[in-house]
Scaffold this motif. Sequence first.
Motif, PDB file in Angstrom:
ATOM      1  N   TYR A 219      48.382  14.867 -18.381  1.00 42.04           N
ATOM      2  CA  TYR A 219      47.478  13.831 -17.880  1.00 42.04           C
ATOM      3  C   TYR A 219      47.577  13.712 -16.362  1.00 42.04           C
ATOM      4  O   TYR A 219      46.553  13.659 -15.666  1.00 42.04           O
ATOM      5  N   SER A 220      48.802  13.683 -15.841  1.00 40.72           N
ATOM      6  CA  SER A 220      48.974  13.598 -14.396  1.00 40.72           C
ATOM      7  C   SER A 220      48.391  14.822 -13.704  1.00 40.72           C
ATOM      8  O   SER A 220      47.780  14.711 -12.628  1.00 40.72           O
ATOM      9  N   GLU A 221      48.559  15.995 -14.315  1.00 41.41           N
ATOM     10  CA  GLU A 221      47.990  17.211 -13.729  1.00 41.41           C
ATOM     11  C   GLU A 221      46.471  17.128 -13.679  1.00 41.41           C
ATOM     12  O   GLU A 221      45.850  17.448 -12.643  1.00 41.41           O
ATOM     13  N   ARG A 222      45.844  16.683 -14.769  1.00 42.02           N
ATOM     14  CA  ARG A 222      44.381  16.595 -14.796  1.00 42.02           C
ATOM     15  C   ARG A 222      43.876  15.632 -13.719  1.00 42.02           C
ATOM     16  O   ARG A 222      42.914  15.931 -13.002  1.00 42.02           O
ATOM     17  N   ARG A 223      44.518  14.475 -13.615  1.00 42.06           N
ATOM     18  CA  ARG A 223      44.096  13.484 -12.628  1.00 42.06           C
ATOM     19  C   ARG A 223      44.316  14.000 -11.207  1.00 42.06           C
ATOM     20  O   ARG A 223      43.494  13.773 -10.317  1.00 42.06           O
ATOM     21  N   MET A 224      45.418  14.699 -10.990  1.00 48.19           N
ATOM     22  CA  MET A 224      45.698  15.242  -9.665  1.00 48.19           C
ATOM     23  C   MET A 224      44.675  16.310  -9.308  1.00 48.19           C
ATOM     24  O   MET A 224      44.146  16.335  -8.179  1.00 48.19           O
ATOM     25  N   ILE A 259      45.785  24.191   2.722  1.00 46.85           N
ATOM     26  CA  ILE A 259      44.663  25.009   2.260  1.00 46.85           C
ATOM     27  C   ILE A 259      44.171  24.444   0.935  1.00 46.85           C
ATOM     28  O   ILE A 259      44.903  24.459  -0.076  1.00 46.85           O
ATOM     29  N   VAL A 260      42.953  23.930   0.931  1.00 47.60           N
ATOM     30  CA  VAL A 260      42.344  23.353  -0.266  1.00 47.60           C
ATOM     31  C   VAL A 260      41.394  24.376  -0.860  1.00 47.60           C
ATOM     32  O   VAL A 260      40.486  24.873  -0.177  1.00 47.60           O
ATOM     33  N   SER A 264      43.256  22.964  -6.336  1.00 44.94           N
ATOM     34  CA  SER A 264      44.654  23.219  -5.981  1.00 44.94           C
ATOM     35  C   SER A 264      44.812  23.207  -4.464  1.00 44.94           C
ATOM     36  O   SER A 264      43.842  23.365  -3.720  1.00 44.94           O
ATOM     37  N   ILE A 265      46.054  23.020  -4.033  1.00 41.62           N
ATOM     38  CA  ILE A 265      46.370  22.940  -2.612  1.00 41.62           C
ATOM     39  C   ILE A 265      47.617  23.757  -2.320  1.00 41.62           C
ATOM     40  O   ILE A 265      48.606  23.670  -3.053  1.00 41.62           O
ATOM     41  N   ASP A 266      47.563  24.541  -1.247  1.00 45.14           N
ATOM     42  CA  ASP A 266      48.747  25.203  -0.697  1.00 45.14           C
ATOM     43  C   ASP A 266      49.138  24.477   0.586  1.00 45.14           C
ATOM     44  O   ASP A 266      48.292  24.238   1.456  1.00 45.14           O
ATOM     45  N   PRO A 313      49.477  21.413  -9.344  1.00 45.56           N
ATOM     46  CA  PRO A 313      48.389  21.968  -8.512  1.00 45.56           C
ATOM     47  C   PRO A 313      48.787  22.225  -7.060  1.00 45.56           C
ATOM     48  O   PRO A 313      47.943  22.650  -6.273  1.00 45.56           O
ATOM     49  N   ILE A 314      50.027  21.948  -6.692  1.00 46.90           N
ATOM     50  CA  ILE A 314      50.426  22.004  -5.285  1.00 46.90           C
ATOM     51  C   ILE A 314      51.535  23.026  -5.101  1.00 46.90           C
ATOM     52  O   ILE A 314      52.561  22.979  -5.780  1.00 46.90           O
ATOM     53  N   LYS A 315      51.336  23.935  -4.164  1.00 48.74           N
ATOM     54  CA  LYS A 315      52.355  24.919  -3.805  1.00 48.74           C
ATOM     55  C   LYS A 315      52.815  24.643  -2.380  1.00 48.74           C
ATOM     56  O   LYS A 315      51.996  24.517  -1.470  1.00 48.74           O
ATOM     57  N   VAL A 316      54.122  24.548  -2.191  1.00 47.33           N
ATOM     58  CA  VAL A 316      54.695  24.245  -0.880  1.00 47.33           C
ATOM     59  C   VAL A 316      55.577  25.410  -0.442  1.00 47.33           C
ATOM     60  O   VAL A 316      56.408  25.902  -1.222  1.00 47.33           O
TER      61      VAL A 316
END
Length: 551
Positions: A219-224, A259-260, A264-266, A313-316
Motif C-alpha cells: 500500500y505504501s509503495e502504491r501511494r508513493m 532523476i524522476v 520512480s526516482i533516482d 520506488p527510490i534508489k539512492v
Amino acid sequence: MELDPVEYAILSQSVIAAAREMGAKLIRSAYSTILREARDGSAALLDAEGFTVAQAELIPMQLGSIGPIFQPCKALFPKETLEEGDFLVINDPYSGGQHLQDVFFFHPIFVEGEVIGFAASVAHHLDLGGGAPGLNAGARDVYAEGLIIPPMKVNIHRDWHGGGFQRLLRANVRVPQQTMGDFDAQIAANNIGVLRMQELAARYGVAKLRATMAALQDYSERRMRAAIAEVPDGTYRGEAQMDDDGLGSGPVTVRVAVIVAGDSIDVDFAGTDPQVGTNLNCPFASVISASVSCLKAALTSPDIPFNDGALRPIKVTAPKGSLLNPSHPAPVRARMVSASRAWESVMLAISQAVPEKVIAQGYDTTTAFCLSWLGPKGWSVYLEVYGGGYGAGIGNDGCDAVDNPLSNCSNTPVEAMDQDFSFFRVLDYVLRPDSAGVGARRGGAGFSRSYEILVDGPLVSHYSDRFTGRASGLFGGGPGASGACQVKRGGQVIELRSKDSFNLLAGDIVTISLGGGGGYGKPADRPAALIQRDLEDGIITPGRAAAWAAE
C-alpha cells in the motif's frame, strides 16, 4: 492469501498501533533526559525478512533505513538459527548502522516456534565510552567515538541481567544508571511489540497477519509511486553547504541530481565533496533516511505509513569516500549535520519541479550540546539536541524553535534539568527576535539558552553549523540568522566555533544560540496584519517591522 477488507483494516491499524505503543513504552521507561524528555529514540515492527512494516512517529533519521540496517544482522544470524530469548544488536556505522550512539535492538517474534517478524527499537545513548563524555568533538576516527558493536546475537537469559554482554556495556560507559536504564527501556519496548503481534497472530492467525504486513508495504509503495508519478519527468539538481570541515577549511558542499522517471526516482549524490577528517561524515544508511524522508514529506500525504514499501520506488547512491559515504574508519558522530544538507539539496532540486510542495531551508542543523562534569560521585553528563527555525512554505510560516525535519526531538524542560543536574542551572530560554527569514511567508525563529556553571571543571562540547552560513529562502524569501555559542567569563566574551569544546569555571555563562529558517516568496507580499502579529509576538523588533512594512 485474499484478505477481507474489514479484517485488513483492523489488522493493519492494530500493527501500526502496536508500533506506536512501543514508542510510548520506550520514552516512558527511559532514564536519561535525551531519551525520556528529548525523545531521541524510535520503535518499529518488521516482517520475517526484516523489512519495516510500521513505526512509531518519532525520529525519521533513525527509522527511514531500519530495514537496510537489519540486513547485516540477518546475514550473520538467519531467523532459522534464532531461539527464544535471542535478540540482535548493532551500532557499527560500517556494518550498516548510523552512528555509535544509536544502538539498534531487534527481538524476534516467535509464534509456535517460528519467527514471523521482529520488534525493533533504537535509542540515542547518553554515553558509550570513547574519548570524551557524551560527545568527543576531537575524534579523528570512529574508534575514538565510543564502543563499536558489530552485528551480534545476544541472549536475554545468558548475556543480560548480569551476563557478559551487559557487563561489557556497563564497564564502557561513564553514566551506567542512565545508559543501562535506557537499554532496558529498549528491551521493554520490544517486548510490548512481540506481545502485541503474538496476540494478533493468536486471534486472526499467522497467515492473515503475514498477509497484512505484506499488504501494508504494498500500500505504501502504491501511494508513493502515485505521488512520484505526478512530478514532471526530468533531472533536477540541488546543493547545500556546511560552514566548514571542523578543521577550518570550507565550505563543504553536498550536490545531488534527482532523476524522476515515471513513478520512480533516482537520487544521485555524485559530485559531493570528499569525506572530512572530523565527525561530520555521514554513513550511507543515514543518507538513505534523509533522501527518502525528504521526498515523502514533500511529495506525499502524511497518512501514508512510512515503511519499506515507501523505499521501493527510490534508489539512492553516493560515491564511496565522499562526505555521504565515507570509508572506514572516518568518524561519523555528527552525521546529522551532513545528512541535513543532503535533505536540503534534495528539497532544492525538487523545488524546480513542484514549487508548491516544498519549503525553504530551515536552520536544519542538529546542534548536539553537551555539558559534562566529573564530580565526587562520578560523571554527570547532560546532552541535548537542538534545532532552530523551520523553513517557510507556500501557505505557511516556518515553525519557531523546533528540531530539524530529520530529528524531531523535543527540548528538555528546565525543570527536568534542575532535577537531574547540580553543576549548572538555566538562566534563560528565549526566542531570538529578527532571526527569522523574511518573505511572503516568514521562516521560523531561532532561540537561545543560557547556562550558568556552578562548579569548576565542567566541559562544554558541541557540534553545530551555520555559525557563518545562513538558511536560504526560496522564491525571493530572505535568509534566517546564523547561530553562535559564547562563554561569558567576567567581562570577557569567548566565541566558540561551530564544532568545539571548552573547559569551564564556576560563574561562566554559556549561551547557545540557534538560527532561523528561510522565508518563502517576496517580503513585499506579506500582509501587514501578519507583520503586526509578528511584532506583537516578539518574532521581530519594531525596526524590522517598520522596514518590512515600508516595502
